[in-house]
Design a protein around this motif. Structure first.
Motif, PDB file in Angstrom:
ATOM      1  N   UNK A 150      16.771  11.404 -14.593  1.00 46.70           N
ATOM      2  CA  UNK A 150      18.038  11.229 -13.874  1.00 46.70           C
ATOM      3  C   UNK A 150      19.204  11.933 -14.562  1.00 46.70           C
ATOM      4  N   UNK A 151      19.225  11.903 -15.906  1.00 47.45           N
ATOM      5  CA  UNK A 151      20.357  12.504 -16.613  1.00 47.45           C
ATOM      6  C   UNK A 151      20.346  14.028 -16.511  1.00 47.45           C
ATOM      7  N   UNK A 152      19.162  14.610 -16.303  1.00 49.20           N
ATOM      8  CA  UNK A 152      19.101  16.070 -16.084  1.00 49.20           C
ATOM      9  C   UNK A 152      19.628  16.420 -14.694  1.00 49.20           C
ATOM     10  N   UNK A 153      19.405  15.511 -13.729  1.00 46.03           N
ATOM     11  CA  UNK A 153      19.986  15.706 -12.395  1.00 46.03           C
ATOM     12  C   UNK A 153      21.505  15.587 -12.472  1.00 46.03           C
ATOM     13  N   UNK A 154      21.983  14.619 -13.254  1.00 46.91           N
ATOM     14  CA  UNK A 154      23.434  14.474 -13.444  1.00 46.91           C
ATOM     15  C   UNK A 154      24.013  15.726 -14.087  1.00 46.91           C
ATOM     16  N   UNK A 155      23.282  16.299 -15.047  1.00 54.10           N
ATOM     17  CA  UNK A 155      23.742  17.525 -15.715  1.00 54.10           C
ATOM     18  C   UNK A 155      23.904  18.674 -14.720  1.00 54.10           C
ATOM     19  N   UNK A 156      23.087  18.691 -13.671  1.00 55.79           N
ATOM     20  CA  UNK A 156      23.205  19.730 -12.646  1.00 55.79           C
ATOM     21  C   UNK A 156      24.549  19.622 -11.921  1.00 55.79           C
ATOM     22  N   UNK A 157      25.014  18.389 -11.694  1.00 58.07           N
ATOM     23  CA  UNK A 157      26.323  18.183 -11.067  1.00 58.07           C
ATOM     24  C   UNK A 157      27.425  18.531 -12.059  1.00 58.07           C
ATOM     25  N   UNK A 158      27.266  18.097 -13.308  1.00 55.63           N
ATOM     26  CA  UNK A 158      28.256  18.387 -14.349  1.00 55.63           C
ATOM     27  C   UNK A 158      28.448  19.902 -14.514  1.00 55.63           C
ATOM     28  N   UNK A 159      27.333  20.641 -14.499  1.00 53.44           N
ATOM     29  CA  UNK A 159      27.372  22.095 -14.747  1.00 53.44           C
ATOM     30  C   UNK A 159      27.634  22.935 -13.504  1.00 53.44           C
ATOM     31  N   UNK A 160      27.826  22.283 -12.366  1.00 53.68           N
ATOM     32  CA  UNK A 160      28.139  23.014 -11.146  1.00 53.68           C
ATOM     33  C   UNK A 160      26.951  23.653 -10.452  1.00 53.68           C
ATOM     34  N   UNK A 161      25.740  23.263 -10.854  1.00 53.13           N
ATOM     35  CA  UNK A 161      24.551  23.800 -10.184  1.00 53.13           C
ATOM     36  C   UNK A 161      24.254  23.033  -8.892  1.00 53.13           C
ATOM     37  N   UNK A 162      24.760  21.805  -8.833  1.00 52.21           N
ATOM     38  CA  UNK A 162      24.567  20.961  -7.647  1.00 52.21           C
ATOM     39  C   UNK A 162      25.875  20.268  -7.303  1.00 52.21           C
ATOM     40  N   UNK A 163      25.980  19.872  -6.044  1.00 52.51           N
ATOM     41  CA  UNK A 163      27.240  19.293  -5.591  1.00 52.51           C
ATOM     42  C   UNK A 163      27.337  17.789  -5.688  1.00 52.51           C
ATOM     43  N   UNK A 164      26.231  17.073  -5.416  1.00 48.77           N
ATOM     44  CA  UNK A 164      26.301  15.613  -5.300  1.00 48.77           C
ATOM     45  C   UNK A 164      25.048  14.951  -5.865  1.00 48.77           C
ATOM     46  N   UNK A 165      25.207  13.701  -6.271  1.00 50.01           N
ATOM     47  CA  UNK A 165      24.068  12.905  -6.743  1.00 50.01           C
ATOM     48  C   UNK A 165      24.280  11.442  -6.392  1.00 50.01           C
ATOM     49  N   UNK A 166      23.234  10.807  -5.857  1.00 52.32           N
ATOM     50  CA  UNK A 166      23.231   9.361  -5.666  1.00 52.32           C
ATOM     51  C   UNK A 166      22.686   8.739  -6.946  1.00 52.32           C
ATOM     52  N   UNK A 167      23.502   7.961  -7.625  1.00 52.35           N
ATOM     53  CA  UNK A 167      23.027   7.329  -8.862  1.00 52.35           C
ATOM     54  C   UNK A 167      24.011   6.244  -9.261  1.00 52.35           C
ATOM     55  N   UNK A 168      23.521   5.247  -9.992  1.00 47.48           N
ATOM     56  CA  UNK A 168      24.384   4.180 -10.490  1.00 47.48           C
ATOM     57  C   UNK A 168      25.392   4.708 -11.497  1.00 47.48           C
ATOM     58  N   UNK A 169      26.316   3.830 -11.906  1.00 48.77           N
ATOM     59  CA  UNK A 169      27.431   4.326 -12.716  1.00 48.77           C
ATOM     60  C   UNK A 169      27.070   4.615 -14.173  1.00 48.77           C
TER      61      UNK A 169
END
Length: 416
Positions: free
Chosen positions: A247-266
């Motif tokens: 999950x944190x690698x998916x979050x990194x994709x949003x942080x780095x601008x590779x992806x726009x959105x993520x459904x995930x808890x806080x």
């Protein structure tokens, strides 16, 4: 003579070492807080315990959304060597209580006035047969959508407030050559997305009937079919390399601008914070589409297992007290992205996402929108949850129809 003296010296040294070892206060803590923001939080608790003269033995088990940790815990308990405390939550605390292996920590709770400091919905989860057996660390909100505003800007998309706007934004992001939805293809993450989808499509009452009461009519309703239809559409905006991604690698994709959105808890916010990102500027925290009046809660807690020896029992009570201290609740939740479980913690250092979470939890507890996260073990027994998670994962990884998924989900809800 020299040989005999050496033996005598070694014997005395060994006896002294044995005495020191038996008296040394130590806590062994099993947890699965291993990502950046989480690891920082655990380090703070370790410091607090060591300041009290208590050694910290870390038992960190990464991956699986806690599944790997629970497997390790079962093995240890069966072997008769349970850790001092383990990260457990929801109905699983009751299951362990039934096994007769949890410690009574009422004395720590009485000294710290836990009943007065915790919302009843939280304290009830921490007790087994009326006695405290666990200490709550935080309250997570699960139904968040994390957004990189720069990605939206590049794609010419606007911030989504409902499902139609969400899919319009996703299409624009995809057409701009970026990934619309960052996701880790692991069963618990699939269930996390579906949980927010079902809440957004059906509302809090529908959610409670389906996932708390396990009502068959609700589970097989047209609304549930619509929830799977929506999940199926989201699936088309996830990249092909999602399988097995943490999950944190998916979050990194949003942080780095590779992806726009993520459904995930806080807990995802802890990753943004660790990366030096600011809410409202570098990232947006939005309630998942259709869920702004609701709050799915996931409470992390430390269940205390029976330990032998006065020193170890005292160390255990100290651990419980430290977990519930305003100081730890503040620093842990600042790092983790969650909000304190207890009252009386200053809001001063918490950011706009956290204070919104606090306000939304308070509002939803009054309007009936405060619901337990079934995907994160707060609503049903583990066997039932596991069977339902398997259905969601199968839907995400096959051409299974929404109608078939609904039938399978209703069947899974009967698993005991």
């Amino acid at each position: 003579m020299k040989f005999k003296q050496s033996i005598k010296t070694l014997f005395i040294a060994g006896a002294l070492l044995g005495a020191a070892t038996s008296q040394a206060a130590e806590v062994e803590v099993l947890h699965y807080w291993t990502s950046g923001g989480e690891a920082k939080s655990v380090a703070e608790l370790k410091k607090m315990m060591e300041a009290k003269g208590i050694a910290w033995k870390d038992f960190a088990v990464a991956g699986g959304g806690g599944e790997n940790a629970m497997t390790a815990l079962k093995a240890r308990v069966m072997a008769g060597s349970a850790p001092t405390a383990a990260q457990i939550k929801g109905p699983s605390i009751q299951e362990w209580g039934q096994e007769g292996v949890l410690a009574n920590i009422d004395s720590a709770a009485a000294e710290g006035q836990w009943d007065a400091s915790l919302p009843k919905v939280v304290s009830a989860v921490m007790k087994y047969k009326g006695h405290y057996v666990a200490a709550p660390v935080n309250v997570h909100r699960v139904n968040w959508l994390w957004v990189n505003p720069e990605v939206l800007k590049k794609a010419g998309a606007k911030v989504p407030t409902n499902w139609d706007e969400f899919f319009a934004a996703a299409e624009k992001i995809k057409n701009a050559g970026m990934i619309a939805v960052a996701h880790g293809g692991q069963p618990w993450q699939d269930a996390t997305v579906f949980e927010s989808v079902a809440l957004g499509v059906g509302g809090a009452d529908f959610y409670k009937k389906a996932f708390v009461q396990l009502d068959q009519a609700t589970l097989t309703s047209p609304t549930m079919v619509k929830a799977f239809d929506t999940l199926g559409k989201i699936k088309t905006y996830i990249d092909k390399d999602a399988a097995g991604r943490d999950w944190n690698l998916a979050t990194a994709m949003v942080i780095n601008g590779k992806a726009g959105m993520q459904f995930m808890g806080d807990w995802a916010k802890g990753e943004f914070t660790a990366a030096g990102k600011k809410p409202g500027t570098d990232f947006l925290c939005l309630a998942a589409p259709g869920t702004d009046k609701a709050f799915t809660f996931n409470i992390d807690s430390m269940a205390m297992f029976k330990v032998k020896g006065d020193e170890q029992q005292k160390a255990q009570l100290t651990l419980a007290s430290r977990i519930m201290s305003p100081e730890f609740q503040e620093v842990f939740n600042l790092n983790k992205g969650s909000i304190p479980a207890r009252a009386g913690v200053s809001r001063a250092k918490f950011d706009s996402c956290a204070t919104r979470s606090m306000d939304d939890m308070d509002a939803s507890s009054k309007n009936g929108g405060l619901v337990p996260s079934w995907a994160h073990g707060m609503a049903m027994m583990s066997a039932t949850q596991g069977a339902m998670v398997d259905v969601i994962a199968k839907f995400m990884n096959s051409n299974m129809s929404s109608q078939d998924a609904v039938r399978a989900l209703a069947k899974a809800a009967k698993t005991k």
